[in-house]
Structures are given as structure tokens and as C-alpha cells.
Scaffold this motif. Sequence first.
Motif, short mmCIF file in Angstrom:
data_model
loop_
_atom_site.label_atom_id
_atom_site.label_comp_id
_atom_site.label_asym_id
_atom_site.label_seq_id
_atom_site.Cartn_x
_atom_site.Cartn_y
_atom_site.Cartn_z
N ALA B 141 -10.46 -11.33 -10.22
CA ALA B 141 -10.17 -10.14 -9.42
C ALA B 141 -11.43 -9.33 -9.16
O ALA B 141 -11.55 -8.67 -8.12
N ALA B 142 -12.39 -9.37 -10.08
CA ALA B 142 -13.59 -8.55 -9.91
C ALA B 142 -14.43 -9.02 -8.74
O ALA B 142 -15.24 -8.27 -8.22
N ASN B 143 -14.24 -10.27 -8.32
CA ASN B 143 -14.96 -10.79 -7.15
C ASN B 143 -16.46 -10.74 -7.35
O ASN B 143 -17.21 -10.39 -6.44
N SER B 144 -16.89 -11.06 -8.55
CA SER B 144 -18.31 -11.06 -8.85
C SER B 144 -18.66 -12.42 -9.45
O SER B 144 -17.85 -13.02 -10.16
N LYS B 145 -19.85 -12.91 -9.13
CA LYS B 145 -20.22 -14.26 -9.57
C LYS B 145 -20.21 -14.35 -11.09
O LYS B 145 -19.68 -15.28 -11.68
N TYR B 146 -20.83 -13.36 -11.72
CA TYR B 146 -20.93 -13.41 -13.18
C TYR B 146 -19.55 -13.41 -13.81
O TYR B 146 -19.28 -14.16 -14.75
N ALA B 147 -18.68 -12.56 -13.29
CA ALA B 147 -17.36 -12.46 -13.87
C ALA B 147 -16.60 -13.77 -13.72
O ALA B 147 -15.95 -14.25 -14.65
N VAL B 148 -16.70 -14.39 -12.53
CA VAL B 148 -15.98 -15.65 -12.31
C VAL B 148 -16.53 -16.74 -13.22
O VAL B 148 -15.78 -17.48 -13.86
N LEU B 149 -17.86 -16.80 -13.32
CA LEU B 149 -18.47 -17.80 -14.21
C LEU B 149 -17.98 -17.60 -15.64
O LEU B 149 -17.61 -18.56 -16.32
N GLY B 150 -17.98 -16.34 -16.06
CA GLY B 150 -17.54 -16.04 -17.42
C GLY B 150 -16.12 -16.47 -17.66
O GLY B 150 -15.80 -17.10 -18.67
N SER B 151 -15.25 -16.17 -16.70
CA SER B 151 -13.85 -16.50 -16.96
C SER B 151 -13.60 -18.00 -16.81
O SER B 151 -12.74 -18.54 -17.49
N LEU B 152 -14.40 -18.68 -15.97
CA LEU B 152 -14.28 -20.15 -15.91
C LEU B 152 -14.62 -20.76 -17.25
O LEU B 152 -13.92 -21.65 -17.75
#
Lengths: 188, 328
Positions: B141-152
Motif C-alpha cells: 500500500a505504501a507504493n514505495s520500492k523499499y517497502a515492497v522489497l521489504g514485504s516481499l
Amino acid sequence: MSRALDRIGTWIGWAFFADLANGLALTFGYMFSKSVTMQYPDKEKWLPYSRYRGHHFLKRDEEGEIKCVACELCARICPCYCIEVIPYEDEKGNRRPAKFEIDMARCLFCGLCEDACPADAIALGQQYEFSSFSSRDLVIGRDDLLGKPGKAMTGGGVVAARLNTEQDVLVETSEPQGYNWWRNIRRT
Amino acid sequence: MELVVAVGLIVFKVALLIAILLLLPLPLTWLERKIAGHMQQRMGPMRVGWHGLLQPVADGVKLLTKEDHIPAEADRFLFKLAPILALAPPFVVFVAVPFGESVSVLGTEITLYVSNMNVALLFVFAVIGIEVYGVIFGGWAANSKYAVLGSLRTCAQMISYEIPMGFAVIGVVMLAQSMSLLDIVRAQANVWNIVYQPVGFFVFFVAGLAESQRIPFDLAEAEGDLGAGFHTEYSGIRFAFFMVSEYAIMLLTSVLAVILFFGGWNGVLVPLPPLVWFVLKVAFFVYVFIWFRFTFPRYRYDQLMAIGWKVLLPLSMANIIITGVAFL
């Protein structure tokens, strides 16, 4: 043979995480060692060495006359142009500073003014606690500079933070050679 | 009347549990910072209260009063949902966790657990699995690269470590002949499971470290390479939710380790009240978690996967087979 045994020992150690256990033992040991923190504004404070370059001060000669001859060499050599000197001629016909202002906000404490001074009149002293809420208060005039504390006689010790070291007090410290910062740190 | 008392008791227990779980992160953060400081020969927080004891309160006030920022490109609904989704499961799980047999207050026996489920272990693993949704939603939901990488990363990590964790406790279930946590503790009255199941405990503990996203397995929020993972875009109270959830899971892993492998509230040698024994054991494991954090570096991502699939999974399988053979 012993090399083979060593290798077996290494493998056994690896299988039972001897290296991780070593690390854990080290941090556990450190947890019970004394910390090296100096609690500066709360409890302790550090006394500067005699070579420390702190707040400037102006010197007087034996008759109590200001030593400065207002040659303006310090103002010339200053890399950040923070010294302003205006000379005048006093009753004895000597050249003296009518105005001697240092903008402490711009000073970078290089000590070049001290080196350049031909009359040994200006030097950088031991005071280092002169932060201010306004940069205008950091412009220090001649009379204030005359009253500032001079070079430290001893230094390097750690004393109680409430102690006032402004007025040239000689502080008896248990570490006359200076505080040993390494004393609680393990070195192998 | 009986019904009212019973319902009231349950409500009271749940309220107490929630209060304890919400307040426990305060001393835990203080403890963590203190232990971290002393391990690095610093002092940790010293200025708010006696030896910084009130520092967590100050931090809490700071988090509460900070701006609750939502990024412009974020999916606002999921962004708001994620912290709640991360916070709720660890609290729900504690419903099934027993803290002792029972105490008698004013002549009535009060059990130290909210419910004695016969599939408590299954319930715990099922509910704690939901927590990962909070992390995934938060990152997405944050739509940020770092956040998506982290949650992946978290997603992959959870999948690969939940399996060995589940297998590791099968040995315990076989020994106790039950999935009820209460029965498991009762079965350890004489000998703790750690004696029969050292490998099982090892796998469980390592997987638990990964599950609670602590160093050496905190890849989801690896400060060095990801900013702060899914935490990056969160601020204020929502960030606090994630923190509380993390501490609750750390606590849950400690509690489960104690219940499953270290005899729960059964004491040894020193006769102390069962609840004191339980708290002491849990406190030890919480300390171990903090101790690990400030000793070990972080594993690389491929190393993490290799440990999960090539070491822990075969070990837990072998543990099941050996336990089964020995049991026959």
C-alpha cells in the motif's frame, strides 16, 4: 595427524556453533564491563589540555596595560575575517586598540591570530562552553576578551560538571596525565 | 448468575491480557536499549527518569503526537488496514496460551488461561500466519520500492520458516499425545521436552527468530539495504502499532518456546510459585532474543533461504522420523 584432528575439531565446533557461542560470550562479558560514556552536561566534564584552542583572550603586560599594539596582523591573517581592530593613540603615545571585536560565530579556531601576533597579545584559551541563542551575542568586544580565562595549566582530567573552571582555577584531578579513555576498553 | 460470572471473568481476563500486552513493549524497549548500550559499553538512555526508566513513555508520547503521514500515491484503505492487521493476530493468539494451571481467589478457582482449546497449537500457528498479511499490505500500500522489497522478503521468509516451525513442534505433539498447550505442559511435569527434543527446539527457536523478524533474520527491515522495509512510509501511531506487534510476537515466540520445550510453569530444584517460574523462563528467552540482536550480523537473503530449506526443513523432518521410531 594433529592437523587432521584439528580439522575434525573445527568441524565439530562448526556443527555446534562454537563461533556463534564465542560471539555471544564476548557480548555477554561486555555487558558487565564498565561503560566508557562521559556524561558531559549531567555529571562530568572534560578539562582541556594547555594546547587546547578555545575562546580567545587578550593579555595584559606587567603594568596591567593591554599588550595589543593594534597592528591588525591578526585581522589580516584570519581566514574567515572575524577579527575587527580599530587603533587609537593613548596618553603615552602608544598604539592601542580602540575596538577589538571577534565574531565567534565565524571563527574556526585555527589559532593563526595567535601565531601572527608580534606582541604575544592574543591567544586561544581553555573556555569552550559559550554557546548562545543569538549570533549577535557571539561578537565579543575588547573588554570581554581581556576577562576571558587563559590557557589551561593542567588538563585532560574529568571533573564534576558543575565545577566552574572559568577563573583560572587549578583543578586537582586524579589523572594529572589526562583521562585514560582506554581503561575500560578491552584490547587484545 | 453463574453465566454472568463466567462471562465477566472471561471479559476481565481478556482485558487484562490486552492491557499487559499493550504495556509490555514499554519496559521491553527500555530493556533492549539498556542491554544494547551496555553490550557496546555505552549507558543507553539515562536522562528521562531514573536511568532513563521513563524514556519509553517519552517515546510513546512522541509517537502519538507525531504527524500521521500517508504518502500521496498510497492505497489509503490498505495503508490504514495494514497496522491493524499486523497488530491483531499476536493479541488473538494469546487467547489460546495458558500461563499456569489455576489460582484460587476468594475461594473460587480461577484458571490462568482464557480458553483450553484442544487444538491450541494449530490455532496459534494458523492465527500467527495472518500477521504476515499486515506486513505485505503495509509494503504494497505504501507504493514505495523499499517497502515492497521489504514485504516481499518477509513473505518469502514467512513461507519458508513457517514450515520447519510447524514440523518442529510435531515431535512435541507426539510426546504429549495432544495439541492442547495445557496438556503439553502437563506432560512435561517430570522431564522437559528439551531433553527428548533438542533438535526440535533448535529448529523451533531459529524459525522463531525468523518469524519475529529479529536479527539475524530481520531482512524485512534491513536498515543497511532497505531503509526500513515496510516501516519506511509509516509514522506516528501506525508505526507504533507495528512495533507493538513485533514485540508481541517476540514475546509469543518466547512463551511458546517455554511451553513447548522448557516445561512451562513446572519448576526445577527451587520451589517457586508456578507463575514466577513461567515469567522467569519467558524473561530469559526475551533476553536471549535481545542478546542475539546485538551479537550477530544479518544473514544475506540467499543464506536465509538456504538455511530455511536446506538445513531446518531436513532437520525437522529427521526429528519427526526419529521421534516416531523411538516412540514405537
